[in-house]
Design a protein around this motif. Structure first.
Motif, mmCIF file in Angstrom:
data_model
loop_
_atom_site.group_PDB
_atom_site.id
_atom_site.type_symbol
_atom_site.label_atom_id
_atom_site.label_comp_id
_atom_site.label_asym_id
_atom_site.label_seq_id
_atom_site.Cartn_x
_atom_site.Cartn_y
_atom_site.Cartn_z
ATOM 1 N N SER A 812 0.825 -1.210 0.000
ATOM 2 C CA SER A 812 0.000 0.000 0.000
ATOM 3 C C SER A 812 0.858 1.258 0.000
ATOM 4 O O SER A 812 0.598 2.212 -0.732
ATOM 5 N N VAL A 813 1.924 1.231 0.819
ATOM 6 C CA VAL A 813 2.785 2.415 0.899
ATOM 7 C C VAL A 813 3.483 2.663 -0.438
ATOM 8 O O VAL A 813 3.526 3.796 -0.953
ATOM 9 N N GLU A 814 4.028 1.607 -1.027
ATOM 10 C CA GLU A 814 4.732 1.782 -2.295
ATOM 11 C C GLU A 814 3.778 2.210 -3.401
ATOM 12 O O GLU A 814 4.113 3.044 -4.262
ATOM 13 N N ALA A 815 2.538 1.661 -3.410
ATOM 14 C CA ALA A 815 1.557 2.075 -4.413
ATOM 15 C C ALA A 815 1.200 3.544 -4.243
ATOM 16 O O ALA A 815 1.025 4.280 -5.227
ATOM 17 N N ASN A 816 1.058 3.973 -3.018
ATOM 18 C CA ASN A 816 0.779 5.397 -2.765
ATOM 19 C C ASN A 816 1.921 6.276 -3.277
ATOM 20 O O ASN A 816 1.696 7.359 -3.827
ATOM 21 N N GLN A 817 3.148 5.795 -3.041
ATOM 22 C CA GLN A 817 4.295 6.579 -3.522
ATOM 23 C C GLN A 817 4.278 6.689 -5.054
ATOM 24 O O GLN A 817 4.480 7.779 -5.621
ATOM 25 N N VAL A 818 4.033 5.580 -5.729
ATOM 26 C CA VAL A 818 4.004 5.601 -7.198
ATOM 27 C C VAL A 818 2.879 6.490 -7.690
ATOM 28 O O VAL A 818 3.023 7.283 -8.626
ATOM 29 N N ALA A 819 1.684 6.387 -7.040
ATOM 30 C CA ALA A 819 0.543 7.207 -7.454
ATOM 31 C C ALA A 819 0.859 8.690 -7.286
ATOM 32 O O ALA A 819 0.526 9.522 -8.140
ATOM 33 N N SER A 820 1.487 9.023 -6.158
ATOM 34 C CA SER A 820 1.821 10.429 -5.929
ATOM 35 C C SER A 820 2.832 10.923 -6.973
ATOM 36 O O SER A 820 2.705 12.031 -7.505
ATOM 37 N N SER A 821 3.822 10.087 -7.270
ATOM 38 C CA SER A 821 4.831 10.494 -8.271
ATOM 39 C C SER A 821 4.187 10.679 -9.643
ATOM 40 O O SER A 821 4.469 11.642 -10.365
ATOM 41 N N PHE A 822 3.286 9.764 -10.020
ATOM 42 C CA PHE A 822 2.608 9.882 -11.306
ATOM 43 C C PHE A 822 1.746 11.133 -11.355
ATOM 44 O O PHE A 822 1.638 11.803 -12.387
ATOM 45 N N GLU A 823 1.096 11.457 -10.266
ATOM 46 C CA GLU A 823 0.237 12.638 -10.253
ATOM 47 C C GLU A 823 1.078 13.905 -10.444
ATOM 48 O O GLU A 823 0.719 14.805 -11.210
ATOM 49 N N GLN A 824 2.197 13.960 -9.731
ATOM 50 C CA GLN A 824 3.060 15.123 -9.876
ATOM 51 C C GLN A 824 3.648 15.209 -11.300
ATOM 52 O O GLN A 824 3.739 16.297 -11.899
ATOM 53 N N LEU A 825 4.032 14.048 -11.854
ATOM 54 C CA LEU A 825 4.570 14.031 -13.214
ATOM 55 C C LEU A 825 3.519 14.483 -14.224
ATOM 56 O O LEU A 825 3.820 15.202 -15.187
ATOM 57 N N ARG A 826 2.255 14.067 -13.986
ATOM 58 C CA ARG A 826 1.181 14.483 -14.889
ATOM 59 C C ARG A 826 0.990 15.989 -14.846
ATOM 60 O O ARG A 826 0.776 16.648 -15.880
ATOM 61 N N GLU A 827 1.053 16.583 -13.670
ATOM 62 C CA GLU A 827 0.881 18.023 -13.553
ATOM 63 C C GLU A 827 2.018 18.775 -14.273
ATOM 64 O O GLU A 827 1.803 19.792 -14.945
ATOM 65 N N VAL A 828 3.252 18.270 -14.158
ATOM 66 C CA VAL A 828 4.379 18.900 -14.862
ATOM 67 C C VAL A 828 4.181 18.829 -16.370
ATOM 68 O O VAL A 828 4.418 19.793 -17.120
#
Length: 841
Positions: A812-828
C-alpha cells in the motif's frame, strides 16, 4: 517635392520597425515565461503543483473515526461482553441452585414441623387412653369425685409438660380437672353442679387441695368447648381452639366421650395442652436469616408462629382474642397469609402440599403450605416462607465482585488502549506533519520512527518518497534552467540583430530609404512569428535585409525544432501519465483497503486468541476447584456413613432397652395380678374372721378363745389389706414410671430413626452432588483441552495474518508513492503542454 513623401514614409516605417521589433522581443519573453515557468525558489514550484484531492466516497463518516477509538473501543466492548456473559451465567446458575436449595429446605422444614406437632399432640391421646383404662379397672369412678381429683392430679404430674390440663366431667354437671403451666404442683379445679361455683385450689405434694385461689359463679361444664365437641362428635375429637385468659395461652383439648351400656353419654374425659409449646417449637427451627414458619386454621386464625409475637391479641373490651395471620405484626407472615387468602379457592381450597412463589416489593418469596389433618377433626395449615434474599446474599456479593472486576478490566482496557493508541498514533502524527510540510513545499523532510516495525518501514518508505520528490523537483529545475538559457540566448541574438539594424539605419539613411520598404515587408512577413506561428519564413534577397531574413529564418527554424521536440516530449509524458494514473490510483486504493481489512481481521483474531486463552485459564481453575469440591464431598460422605452406623447402633441399643423396660412393665402387671389375689385373700380372711367372731359370740364362754383367735385373724387381715394397698400404690407408681420410660424410649427411638433418615438423605444428597461434580469436572476438562487446541490454532493464524498485514502495508505504501509520483509528473506534463502549445509548428 518628390523627396518629402518618401521621407515621411521612411520615418513612419522606421518608427513602425522599432515598434515591431520591441513587440517581437516582448512576445518572445512572454512566450518563454508562459511555455516554461521558472520559479524563483523550490517553494514556489511546490506551491504551483497542487496535491491530488482525495476521492470522495460514501464512507466519509467512517474515515473520520479517530485512531484511538478504533484501538480502544473493540477491547472495551469485548471485555464488557465477556465479563457480562460470565456474570450472567454465574447469576443464572446461582439462581437455579437457590431455587433447588429453597425447595429442599422448605420441604424438610415443613415435614419436620408436621412430625413434631403430631408427636406433641399424640400425648393427649395417650392420656385419654390411660384415663379410660383406669376407669375400666375401677381405679376411679364417675360417682367418686375424690377419686377423680386423684386421677387427674396423678396423670398431669405424670405427663406434664406434654399435657397441661386433664379433665373429668359428668353429665350431672360435676367437673374435676388439674392444670399446670410451669414447674410445681398442679392446681385442682372443681365444679359440683350445673350453675354452681367453679373453684380453683392449690395442691400439696400428695394431690390434696390446700388453698382456694379463685372462684367463678354460674359455671356450666356442659357448655365448655371440649364437652360440646365430644358430645356432638360421639367419638374422640379435638375441641376448637380457645383463649385461656388467666394464663394467656391458647388451649386445645382432645375430648373422649364416655357412654354407659345403654349408649347414653355419662361423661367426658379430655387432655388439653397449651399451643405456646408449638410456638416455642417453631421458634427453635433455624429456617433462614429472616424466614418464618407459622401454623393457622383455615379460618385464617393463628395457631402458632416462629416469632415472639403471641397469637393472642387484646380486643377493644380488654379481653383476649385470637389473632388473624393477616393482622400479624410480622410483615412476612401478614403478607404471606394475605397472598394465600387472595388466591382462587382461598385457604379452604388447599387440600395437598403446595410450593408457591410470590413477591413482596419485588423481592421473591418461597412458600410451602402443608395441610395437617387427622381423623379426630384436626385441620391446620403449616406455612413455611423463606425470602429469596436469604440465599442471594453470597450471590449478590459475587455479582458485586463481578461488576467491580468488570469495571476494573474496563478501566484497564481503556488505559492500555489509550497508551497503545498514543504509542501508535505519535509516529503516524509525525508522518502526517511531515506530509503536510512536503505538501506546503518543504521537501527537506526526514522522519525517524522506532519501536514498531511496520511504522518504521512506513517511515523509511516516506523518507525514500521525500528523496524521490526532491530529486524530481531538482530535475524539473534543471529543465527550467535550460529553457531559461535558451530563451536568454534567443533574446540576446534578437537584441544583437536589432542593434545591428539600428546601427545600419543610423550609418546609412540613404540605404534606409531604399531598404525601408524591404524592412516593412520583412516585418510583415515575420509578424505571425510573434504570435507563435513558427511555420512562417522571411523572403531572402541579395541585400542586407535578405541576410537578416536568412538569419531570422535559421533562428526560427532552430526554435521550431526545439518547440517540436518539447511538444512531443510533453505529449508523450502527458499520455503516459494519464494512461497510468488511473491504474496506479486504483492499485493504491485497493492496496490500502486490503491492508485495512487484513489489519482488522488480525485484530479480531488476536482478540479471539486472547479470549480463548482466558477461557482456557478459567477452565483449568474451575477444574481444580471441582476436584477439591469432589474430595470434600467424598470426605463428607465417609463421615455421614460413620454417623449413620453410629445412629443405627444407638437405635439398636435404645430398642433393646425399650424391650427390657416393656418386659419390666409386663412383670409389674403380673405383680398387680398377685396383689389382686392377695387383696382377695385378705378380704376372704377378713370375712372368715368376721364369721368366726359371730360363731364365737354364739358359743358364749366356750367360744371366747376362738373369738380371740378370730380377732387376731381379723387384725392380720386388716394389716394384710393395708400392706396390699401400699404395695398396689407402689406398683402403680412403678407402672406409671415404667410407662413414662417406655414413652420416652419410644420417643427417643423415633428421634433416632428420624435422625438416621435425615443423615441418610443428606448422604444421598452428597452422593448426588459428587456425581454432578464429577460430570462438571469432566466437562470443564474437555473445555480446557478444546480451548488449548483453539489457542494454538489462533496463534498460528495470528502469525500468518501478521505476515500478510506487513506485506499488504508495504504494498500500500509503495503504491501510494508511485501514485503520488505519477500525479506530480502528470501536472508537470500538463504545465509543459500549456507552455509549448502556443507555438504553431
Amino acid at each position: 517635392m518628390s523627396q518629402t513623401p518618401f521621407k515621411s514614409v521612411s520615418s513612419s516605417s522606421s518608427n513602425r520597425s522599432e515598434t515591431s521589433l520591441s513587440q517581437i522581443v516582448q512576445a518572445d519573453e512572454q512566450r518563454a515565461v508562459t511555455s516554461s515557468p521558472l520559479p524563483a525558489s523550490q517553494e514556489k514550484v511546490a506551491t504551483e503543483i497542487q496535491p491530488p484531492q482525495p476521492e470522495q466516497t460514501d464512507h466519509a463518516g467512517l474515515q473520520k473515526v479517530p485512531l484511538r477509538l478504533v484501538l480502544v473501543v473493540p477491547f472495551v466492548i469485548q471485555i464488557m461482553v465477556a465479563v457480562g456473559l460470565t456474570g450472567w451465567l454465574s447469576w443464572r446458575n446461582g439462581q437455579q441452585a437457590v431455587n433447588d436449595i429453597a425447595n429442599q429446605l422448605r420441604s424438610e422444614i415443613s415435614v419436620r414441623v408436621e412430625r413434631e406437632i403430631t408427636d406433641l399432640l399424640e400425648e393427649s391421646e395417650v392420656v385419654n387412653k390411660v384415663n379410660i383404662d383406669n376407669l375400666n379397672r375401677r381405679q376411679w369412678s364417675l360417682e367418686d369425685l375424690k377419686s377423680q381429683e386423684r386421677q387427674v392430679w396423678n396423670l398431669l404430674k405424670l405427663f406434664y409438660p406434654s399435657v397441661n390440663v386433664v379433665t373429668i366431667s359428668t353429665s350431672q354437671g360435676t367437673h374435676r380437672s388439674a392444670e399446670l403451666y410451669q414447674e410445681g404442683n398442679p392446681d385442682i379445679l372443681t365444679a359440683d353442679r350445673i350453675g354452681g361455683d367453679f373453684r380453683i385450689y392449690a395442691s400439696d405434694d400428695q394431690g390434696n387441695p390446700t388453698r382456694l385461689l379463685d372462684t367463678t359463679e354460674n359455671y356450666d361444664v356442659k357448655a365448655r368447648p371440649f364437652y360440646t365437641a365430644a358430645e356432638n362428635a360421639g367419638k374422640e375429637v379435638w375441641s376448637p381452639i380457645f383463649p385461656y385468659t388467666a394464663a394467656q395461652h391458647l388451649l386445645i383439648f382432645l375430648a373422649q366421650p364416655i357412654y354407659n351400656d345403654a349408649g347414653n353419654l355419662i361423661g367426658v374425659t379430655s387432655a388439653g395442652r397449651s399451643l405456646s409449646d408449638i410456638s416455642e417449637l417453631l421458634n427453635s427451627f433455624n429456617v433462614s436469616q429472616s424466614g418464618e414458619v407459622f401454623v393457622m386454621e383455615r379460618s385464617g386464625l393463628l395457631v402458632a408462629n416462629s416469632t415472639p409475637e403471641s397469637p393472642l391479641a387484646t380486643g377493644g373490651t380488654g379481653e383476649a382474642q385470637r389473632l388473624k395471620a393477616t393482622d400479624s405484626n410480622s410483615e412476612l407472615i401478614r403478607l404471606t397469609a394475605q397472598y394465600l387468602s387472595d388466591r382462587p379457592g382461598g385457604l379452604t381450597g388447599i387440600s395437598s402440599t403446595q410450593q408457591l412463589n410470590f413477591s413482596i416489593d419485588g423481592r421473591q418469596q418461597f412458600v410451602q403450605i402443608t395441610p395437617l389433618q387427622d381423623n379426630k377433626g384436626l385441620d391446620w395449615l403449616i406455612v413455611t416462607v423463606i425470602p429469596e434474599a436469604d440465599f442471594l446474599a453470597q450471590i449478590n456479593a459475587n455479582a458485586r465482585t463481578t461488576i467491580l472486576l468488570c469495571l476494573a478490566a474496563l478501566v484497564l482496557a481503556i488505559l492500555s488502549g489509550l497508551y497503545t493508541s498514543r504509542w501508535i498514533s505519535r509516529p503516524i502524527l509525525r508522518l502526517n506533519q511531515a506530509s503536510k510540510a512536503i505538501a506546503a513545499g518543504d521537501l527537506e523532510q526526514q522522519v525517524e520512527v522506532t519501536g514498531i516495525d511496520e511504522l518504521e518501514q512506513l517511515s523509511q518508505s516516506f523518507n525514500r518518497m521525500a528523496s524521490q520528490l526532491n530529486q524530481s523537483f531538482s530535475t524539473l529545475e534543471q529543465t527550467n534552467t535550460a529553457l531559461e538559457q535558451a530563451n536568454d540566448e534567443l533574446e540576446r541574438r534578437v537584441e544583437e540583430r536589432t542593434t545591428e539594424l539600428k546601427q545600419a539605419k543610423e550609418t546609412s539613411d540613404g540605404v534606409n530609404r531604399t531598404l525601408q520598404q524591404r524592412v516593412i515587408e520583412l516585418l510583415q512577413e515575420v509578424d505571425p512569428i510573434s504570435k507563435g506561428d513558427l511555420t512562417v519564413r522571411a523572403k531572402v534577397t541579395a541585400d542586407e535585409i535578405g541576410t537578416i531574413a536568412d538569419s531570422y529564418n535559421a533562428t526560427v527554424e532552430n526554435l521550431r525544432k526545439i518547440v517540436v521536440q518539447v511538444q512531443q516530449a510533453a505529449n508523450q509524458m502527458a499520455n503516459t501519465t494519464s494512461n497510468s494514473q488511473a491504474s496506479v490510483q486504483e492499485l493504491s486504493e485497493e492496496a490500502l483497503r486490503q491492508a485495512e481489512a487484513i489489519a482488522s481481521a488480525l485484530q479480531v483474531i488476536q482478540d479471539m486468541a486472547k479470549a480463548v486463552q482466558d477461557v482456557s485459564m478459567n477452565a483449568k481453575q474451575a477444574e481444580v476447584a471441582m476436584q477439591q469440591a469432589t474430595l470434600t464431598v467424598e470426605a463428607g460422605d465417609v463421615a455421614m456413613n460413620r454417623t449413620v452406623e453410629g445412629m443405627q447402633a444407638i437405635r439398636a441399643t435404645v430398642a433393646e432397652t425399650a424391650k427390657k423396660v416393656k418386659h419390666l412393665g409386663e412383670s409389674s402387671q403380673k405383680i398387680s395380678s398377685v396383689i389382686e389375689l392377695i387383696s382377695a385373700f385378705a378380704e376372704q380372711t377378713k370375712l372368715l374372721s368376721l364369721n368366726a367372731s359371730i360363731e364365737a359370740a354364739l358359743a358364749g364362754e366356750e367360744g371366747r378363745g376362738f373369738g380371740m383367735v378370730a380377732n387376731e385373724v381379723r387384725a392380720l387381715a386388716r394389716r394384710s389389706a393395708e400392706a396390699t394397698e401400699e404395695i398396689r400404690k407402689l406398683v402403680m407408681e412403678i407402672q406409671a414410671e415404667t410407662n413414662e420410660v417406655v414413652a420416652a424410649m419410644e420417643s427417643g427411638t423415633q428421634q433416632v430413626v428420624i435422625g438416621t433418615q435425615l443423615v441418610d438423605e443428606t448422604r444421598q444428597s452428597l452422593n448426588q452432588i459428587t456425581a454432578v461434580s464429577t460430570q462438571i469436572s469432566q466437562l470443564v476438562e474437555g473445555i480446557a483441552q478444546a480451548t488449548i487446541v483453539q489457542s494454538q490454532a489462533s496463534e498460528i493464524v495470528s502469525q500468518m495474518m501478521q505476515d500478510v498485514v506487513a506485506i499488504a502495508s508495504k504494498t500500500s505504501v509503495e503504491a501510494n508513492q508511485v501514485a503520488s509520483s505519477f500525479e506530480q509528473l502528470r501536472e508537470v506534463a500538463e504545465t509543459l503542454q500549456m507552455g509549448v502549445g502556443q507555438f504553431k509548428v
